[in-house]
Design a protein around this motif. Structure first.
Motif, PDB file in Angstrom:
ATOM      1  N   GLY A 180       0.817  -1.208   0.000  1.00 14.55           N
ATOM      2  CA  GLY A 180       0.000   0.000   0.000  1.00 14.55           C
ATOM      3  C   GLY A 180       0.848   1.253   0.000  1.00 14.55           C
ATOM      4  N   GLU A 181       1.953   1.228   0.760  1.00  8.87           N
ATOM      5  CA  GLU A 181       2.837   2.396   0.800  1.00  8.87           C
ATOM      6  C   GLU A 181       3.477   2.666  -0.561  1.00  8.87           C
ATOM      7  OE1 GLU A 181       5.654   2.758   3.893  1.00  8.87           O
ATOM      8  OE2 GLU A 181       4.190   2.426   5.489  1.00  8.87           O
ATOM      9  N   ILE A 182       3.838   1.588  -1.275  1.00 12.48           N
ATOM     10  CA  ILE A 182       4.389   1.788  -2.620  1.00 12.48           C
ATOM     11  C   ILE A 182       3.367   2.500  -3.503  1.00 12.48           C
ATOM     12  CG2 ILE A 182       5.074   0.621  -4.758  1.00 12.48           C
ATOM     13  CD1 ILE A 182       6.423  -1.501  -3.128  1.00 12.48           C
ATOM     14  N   LYS A 183       2.135   2.011  -3.494  1.00  9.61           N
ATOM     15  CA  LYS A 183       1.089   2.616  -4.323  1.00  9.61           C
ATOM     16  C   LYS A 183       0.832   4.060  -3.907  1.00  9.61           C
ATOM     17  CE  LYS A 183       0.614  -1.185  -6.573  1.00  9.61           C
ATOM     18  NZ  LYS A 183       1.193  -1.294  -7.944  1.00  9.61           N
ATOM     19  N   TYR A 195      -4.901  -2.052  -0.539  1.00 12.98           N
ATOM     20  CA  TYR A 195      -3.910  -2.837   0.201  1.00 12.98           C
ATOM     21  C   TYR A 195      -3.985  -2.560   1.705  1.00 12.98           C
ATOM     22  CZ  TYR A 195      -1.512  -4.666  -3.936  1.00 12.98           C
ATOM     23  OH  TYR A 195      -1.189  -5.341  -5.088  1.00 12.98           O
ATOM     24  N   TYR A 196      -4.190  -1.299   2.101  1.00 14.32           N
ATOM     25  CA  TYR A 196      -4.308  -0.981   3.526  1.00 14.32           C
ATOM     26  C   TYR A 196      -5.505  -1.706   4.149  1.00 14.32           C
ATOM     27  CZ  TYR A 196      -0.909   2.844   2.938  1.00 14.32           C
ATOM     28  OH  TYR A 196       0.217   3.593   2.673  1.00 14.32           O
ATOM     29  N   LEU A 214      -2.983   4.582   9.831  1.00 16.32           N
ATOM     30  CA  LEU A 214      -2.266   5.819   9.502  1.00 16.32           C
ATOM     31  C   LEU A 214      -2.145   5.985   7.986  1.00 16.32           C
ATOM     32  CD1 LEU A 214      -0.781   8.320  10.542  1.00 16.32           C
ATOM     33  CD2 LEU A 214       1.330   6.969  10.544  1.00 16.32           C
ATOM     34  N   GLY A 215      -1.906   4.888   7.276  1.00 14.30           N
ATOM     35  CA  GLY A 215      -1.860   4.948   5.810  1.00 14.30           C
ATOM     36  C   GLY A 215      -3.180   5.442   5.236  1.00 14.30           C
ATOM     37  N   LEU A 216      -4.288   4.951   5.771  1.00 13.94           N
ATOM     38  CA  LEU A 216      -5.615   5.375   5.301  1.00 13.94           C
ATOM     39  C   LEU A 216      -5.869   6.844   5.622  1.00 13.94           C
ATOM     40  CD1 LEU A 216      -7.562   2.188   6.397  1.00 13.94           C
ATOM     41  CD2 LEU A 216      -7.283   2.971   4.029  1.00 13.94           C
ATOM     42  N   VAL A 217      -5.460   7.301   6.797  1.00 18.64           N
ATOM     43  CA  VAL A 217      -5.604   8.719   7.172  1.00 18.64           C
ATOM     44  C   VAL A 217      -4.912   9.611   6.144  1.00 18.64           C
ATOM     45  CG1 VAL A 217      -4.924  10.482   8.877  1.00 18.64           C
ATOM     46  CG2 VAL A 217      -5.833   8.286   9.653  1.00 18.64           C
ATOM     47  N   GLU A 218      -3.665   9.247   5.824  1.00 19.20           N
ATOM     48  CA  GLU A 218      -2.871  10.079   4.915  1.00 19.20           C
ATOM     49  C   GLU A 218      -3.378   9.992   3.485  1.00 19.20           C
ATOM     50  OE1 GLU A 218       1.062   8.636   5.768  1.00 19.20           O
ATOM     51  OE2 GLU A 218       1.322  10.079   7.414  1.00 19.20           O
ATOM     52  N   GLU A 219      -3.843   8.806   3.084  1.00 18.22           N
ATOM     53  CA  GLU A 219      -4.306   8.636   1.702  1.00 18.22           C
ATOM     54  C   GLU A 219      -5.596   9.416   1.454  1.00 18.22           C
ATOM     55  OE1 GLU A 219      -2.814   7.732  -1.675  1.00 18.22           O
ATOM     56  OE2 GLU A 219      -1.895   7.005   0.172  1.00 18.22           O
ATOM     57  N   TYR A 220      -6.525   9.333   2.393  1.00 18.56           N
ATOM     58  CA  TYR A 220      -7.777  10.070   2.219  1.00 18.56           C
ATOM     59  C   TYR A 220      -7.550  11.584   2.328  1.00 18.56           C
ATOM     60  CZ  TYR A 220     -10.705   5.903   2.068  1.00 18.56           C
ATOM     61  OH  TYR A 220     -11.313   4.718   1.674  1.00 18.56           O
ATOM     62  N   TYR A 221      -6.559  11.982   3.120  1.00 21.15           N
ATOM     63  CA  TYR A 221      -6.208  13.412   3.190  1.00 21.15           C
ATOM     64  C   TYR A 221      -5.671  13.874   1.838  1.00 21.15           C
ATOM     65  CZ  TYR A 221      -4.129  17.804   4.702  1.00 21.15           C
ATOM     66  OH  TYR A 221      -3.797  19.139   4.822  1.00 21.15           O
ATOM     67  N   GLU A 231     -12.304  10.408  10.262  1.00 21.49           N
ATOM     68  CA  GLU A 231     -12.890   9.224  10.912  1.00 21.49           C
ATOM     69  C   GLU A 231     -11.821   8.178  11.224  1.00 21.49           C
ATOM     70  OE1 GLU A 231     -16.034   7.762   8.471  1.00 21.49           O
ATOM     71  OE2 GLU A 231     -17.221   9.602   8.633  1.00 21.49           O
ATOM     72  N   TRP A 232     -10.934   7.951  10.260  1.00 23.01           N
ATOM     73  CA  TRP A 232      -9.857   6.982  10.489  1.00 23.01           C
ATOM     74  C   TRP A 232      -8.885   7.487  11.550  1.00 23.01           C
ATOM     75  CZ3 TRP A 232      -9.967   2.113   9.522  1.00 23.01           C
ATOM     76  CH2 TRP A 232     -10.684   1.606   8.426  1.00 23.01           C
TER      77      TRP A 232
END
Length: 323
Positions: A180-183, A195-196, A214-221, A231-232
């Motif tokens: 997920g981090e790569i993507k 992936y997250y 944390l990955g989801l927080v940053e991705e949606y931001y 929410e995450w």
């Protein structure tokens, strides 16, 4: 055992082995007091005991987010290991693996890669699949930071395949999270989120869920879907507080201030976040939040402060490149 009548050197060895066991079962309530007992004892004149002593301290400092002390302890253990007549291959691999982990935290990528490869070669020879997979993950993370995404993906897929073959859900989830981090780095947000979420589904232990959250927080931001990001972040903060994960309390709280455009973010980063990561020797996150503060100052027309903090990031990056 009557510890009061034990010679100090034997007591030291006993407590070090005890500390290592408590870390193995991940019982923080027990290994913190044991460390305090060790800390007041003198070091041993026996190089074998001292090797075990400092290698174990290196792991302890890593587990308690003191990466600078971990580095010093592990370097001492490495020097001692070169003077000892015999160390098992598994013991060497454990030392190299821990050095690679600590160097990853302190952004010393070249050394982290070197020791991870050394550990991987030994673990593969010993058919130690779980640790081999974990070495692949360390290598993958280092290659992400140096933007060598194909190599990173290769190592993560190796870890994922090993996890599937030995039915280790933790290894699978860790590999999925890092894919997920790569993507995310490639700005392929839909795949990153996929992936997250897949990683979260596999996690047995709540503590490990914070990585993917944390990955989801940053991705949606990044996608400007700020309500979902919030929410995450709230879910992540609640989890981090419940299990007392200081690092992730800082991450999620900072992101909530960022999402709310709260003026509390300046004081929080300056007085809580940066001192924590600098004290730990975690330069990657220290740089991340220094840059976040620089952006905050720029957006609030405080251009001199913005310039100072951007320059601080630049100097840190240059020092690592020179190293």
């Amino acid at each position: 055992m009557d510890k009061e009548n034990l010679p100090e050197e034997i007591l030291l060895f006993y407590l070090v082995v005890k500390l290592k066991y408590f870390m193995l079962i991940n019982d923080k309530k027990l290994y913190e007091p044991t460390y305090k007992q060790i800390d007041v004892l003198s070091t041993s004149l026996n190089p074998s005991i001292e090797y075990i002593h400092f290698k174990t301290l290196g792991i302890f400092y890593y587990r308690t987010d003191n990466f600078l002390q971990s580095t010093l302890a592990l370097e001492h253990a490495l020097n001692l290991s070169n003077k000892l007549p015999f160390i098992s291959e598994e013991d060497k691999a454990e030392l190299y693996y821990q050095i690679a982990l600590t160097k990853l935290k302190t952004s010393d990528s070249f050394e982290s890669i070197y020791y991870a490869e050394e550990a991987l070669a030994i673990y593969q020879g010993l058919y130690h699949n779980k640790r081999s997979a974990e070495c692949h993950v360390i290598l993958g993370i280092n290659y992400i930071y140096s933007k060598r995404f194909e190599l990173a993906e290769k190592h993560y897929l190796s870890a994922k395949n090993i996890g599937e073959s030995i039915q280790d859900r933790y290894l699978e989830s860790m590999a999925l999270n890092n894919l997920g981090e790569i993507k995310s780095y490639l700005q392929q947000s839909e795949e990153a989120i996929f992936y997250y979420l897949e990683s979260l589904k596999l996690k047995k232990e709540e503590e490990r869920s914070v990585f993917s959250i944390l990955g989801l927080v940053e991705e949606y931001y990044f996608l400007n879907q700020k309500e979902i990001s919030k929410e995450w972040a709230e879910q992540g903060l609640s989890l981090a507080e419940r299990i007392n994960l200081k690092e992730y309390i800082l991450h999620f709280t900072t992101h909530l201030y960022l999402l709310d455009k709260s003026d509390k973010i300046e004081d929080y980063i300056l007085n809580e976040v940066l001192p924590y990561f600098k004290s730990a020797g975690n330069e990657r996150y220290a740089n991340k939040y220094t840059e976040m503060l620089a952006k905050y100052y720029y957006q609030n027309d405080q251009f001199k402060l913005a310039s100072d903090f951007y320059n601080s990031c630049l100097q840190n990056i240059k020092s690592k490149m020179a190293y």
